[in-house]
Design an enzyme around this catalytic site. Structure first.
Site, PDB file in Angstrom:
ATOM      1  N   ASP A  57      47.706  42.445  44.593  1.00  0.00           N
ATOM      2  CA  ASP A  57      48.494  43.184  43.444  1.00  0.00           C
ATOM      3  C   ASP A  57      48.151  44.622  43.490  1.00  0.00           C
ATOM      4  OD1 ASP A  57      49.251  40.606  42.833  1.00  0.00           O
ATOM      5  OD2 ASP A  57      48.369  40.480  40.847  1.00  0.00           O
ATOM      6  N   HIS A  72      44.215  48.097  40.082  1.00  0.00           N
ATOM      7  CA  HIS A  72      44.673  46.795  39.094  1.00  0.00           C
ATOM      8  C   HIS A  72      43.568  46.363  38.599  1.00  0.00           C
ATOM      9  CE1 HIS A  72      47.161  43.589  38.345  1.00  0.00           C
ATOM     10  NE2 HIS A  72      46.537  42.688  38.963  1.00  0.00           N
ATOM     11  N   ASP A 117      45.694  33.504  38.840  1.00  0.00           N
ATOM     12  CA  ASP A 117      46.817  33.303  39.868  1.00  0.00           C
ATOM     13  C   ASP A 117      46.580  33.682  41.305  1.00  0.00           C
ATOM     14  OD1 ASP A 117      47.028  35.994  39.120  1.00  0.00           O
ATOM     15  OD2 ASP A 117      49.215  35.846  39.231  1.00  0.00           O
ATOM     16  N   HIS A 118      45.334  34.147  41.622  1.00  0.00           N
ATOM     17  CA  HIS A 118      45.094  34.450  43.033  1.00  0.00           C
ATOM     18  C   HIS A 118      43.546  33.624  43.514  1.00  0.00           C
ATOM     19  CE1 HIS A 118      47.447  38.128  43.425  1.00  0.00           C
ATOM     20  NE2 HIS A 118      47.499  38.074  42.202  1.00  0.00           N
ATOM     21  N   HIS A 151      53.341  38.876  45.375  1.00  0.00           N
ATOM     22  CA  HIS A 151      54.356  38.685  43.986  1.00  0.00           C
ATOM     23  C   HIS A 151      55.894  38.877  44.572  1.00  0.00           C
ATOM     24  CE1 HIS A 151      51.811  37.440  40.527  1.00  0.00           C
ATOM     25  NE2 HIS A 151      51.128  38.298  41.257  1.00  0.00           N
ATOM     26  N   HIS A 164      41.021  39.707  44.506  1.00  0.00           N
ATOM     27  CA  HIS A 164      40.709  39.791  43.143  1.00  0.00           C
ATOM     28  C   HIS A 164      40.583  38.611  42.340  1.00  0.00           C
ATOM     29  CE1 HIS A 164      44.848  40.047  42.453  1.00  0.00           C
ATOM     30  NE2 HIS A 164      44.831  40.025  41.220  1.00  0.00           N
ATOM     31  N   HIS A 216      41.772  37.335  39.498  1.00  0.00           N
ATOM     32  CA  HIS A 216      42.684  37.134  38.693  1.00  0.00           C
ATOM     33  C   HIS A 216      43.090  35.483  39.014  1.00  0.00           C
ATOM     34  CE1 HIS A 216      44.293  41.123  37.086  1.00  0.00           C
ATOM     35  NE2 HIS A 216      43.330  40.863  36.304  1.00  0.00           N
TER      36      HIS A 216
END
Length: 252
Positions: free
Chosen positions: A132, A113, A58-59, A170, A54, A56
Site C-alpha cells: 500500500d 503508510h 487485509d494483507h 488494491h 505490512h 494490516h
C-alpha cells in the site's frame, strides 16, 4: 516465475508467484486463504513462502490458514512488524534479500503508510510488490508515518527502471485518477489514462500491474516537484507540496 493476480474482498489483490520448474509457489499479502488454496490446487503447486509487506489485516489475514495447510511455509515480513504479522519467521530489514523461483528480490524499506512497510523488488524480472505504498495513480494513506517519510519512500520507488511492473495491493486506480485530474488537469498523458481506465473498469477489467514509467507521467504522488502540482498546492517546498496534495486526496 509467473505472477497470478487474485482479486479478493472488495478491492484487494493477492499475488501468487509460481515457479513451473519445480511447482513451488509464494504468495504476497494473502488477505484471505481460500482463493490462494484454490489456485495452488489448480496449479498443483506447493506453497513455500509468504511475503508480507505490512501488518494490516487485509494483507496478513490468510497467513494462519495457509500455514495450517502448508506448515513448512516460511513467513517473511518487516522486522518492525515482528509483533504484528501472524506466523512471521524471517524478519527483514532494508537491503536484505529473499529468494524465489531462481530469482533474488531486494527488500526495500518504504515507511509512510505504516512505520514498518517494506516492498519486494525483483530486478531481473522487473517486478515490484509494493503493498500500500505506491498505488496506480496514487499512494497509501499515512496511518503511521509522516509526509516526509512517504515522500522519501516514493522517491526511492520512482528511481526504479521505468519498465518495472507495479503490483500494488488494491484496485483504486479509477478513483485515484479522478482525483489526479483535479490537481494536474492539463496533463495530456493523465487525460488519456483516465479515459482508458474508465473504459477498463466499466468492463470490470483490472488496471494492475502498472509501470514506474506510467506512474511518473500520471501519478501526482510521483510528481510533487513538477510546476503543475506546486501550483495546485500553492506552495513550493517538496515535503509541503506532497503533504498538501495528500491531504486534498484524503478529503476527495
Amino acid at each position: 516465475m509467473d505472477v497470478f493476480r487474485l482479486p479478493v474482498l472488495s478491492d484487494n489483490y493477492v499475488f501468487l508467484l509460481f515457479d513451473p520448474s519445480d511447482r513451488t509457489a509464494a504468495v504476497v499479502d494473502p488477505a484471505v486463504a481460500e482463493p490462494v488454496l484454490a489456485k495452488l490446487q489448480e496449479l498443483d503447486a506447493t506453497l513455500i513462502a509468504i511475503f508480507n509487506t505490512h501488518h494490516h489485516f487485509d494483507h496478513v489475514g490468510g497467513n494462519r490458514d495457509l500455514l495450517a495447510r502448508y506448515p513448512d511455509t516460511v513467513v517473511y515480513g518487516s522486522s518492525v512488524d515482528r509483533q504484528r504479522i501472524p506466523g512471521i519467521q524471517v524478519k527483514l530489514q532494508d537491503g536484505d534479500r529473499v529468494q524465489f523461483g531462481g530469482e533474488t528480490a531486494e527488500v526495500l524499506f518504504v515507511p509512510g503508510h505504516t512505520r514498518g512497510h517494506i516492498a519486494y523488488y525483483f530486478p531481473t524480472a522487473g517486478h515490484l510488490f509494493c503493498g500500500d505504498t505506491l498505488f496506480a495513480g496514487g499512494c497509501g494513506r499515512l496511518f503511521e508515518g509522516t509526509p516526509a517519510q512517504m515522500l522519501q519512500s516514493l522517491d526511492r520507488l520512482r528511481h526504479l527502471p521505468d519498465t518495472t511492473q507495479i503490483w500494488c495491493a488494491h484496485e483504486y486506480t479509477l478513483k485515484n485518477l479522478q482525483f489526479a485530474i483535479t490537481v494536474d488537469g492539463d496533463n495530456t498523458a493523465l487525460q488519456v489514462r483516465l479515459r482508458q481506465v474508465r473504459q477498463a473498469r466499466s468492463q470490470n477489467k483490472p488496471t494492475i500491474p502498472s509501470t514506474i514509467g506510467l506512474e511518473k507521467r500520471t501519478n501526482p504522488f510521483l510528481r510533487w516537484d513538477c510546476p503543475a502540482l506546486k501550483t495546485a498546492a500553492k506552495i513550493e517546498e517538496p515535503n509541503r507540496v506532497f503533504a498538501r496534495i495528500r491531504g486534498m486526496k484524503d478529503r476527495f
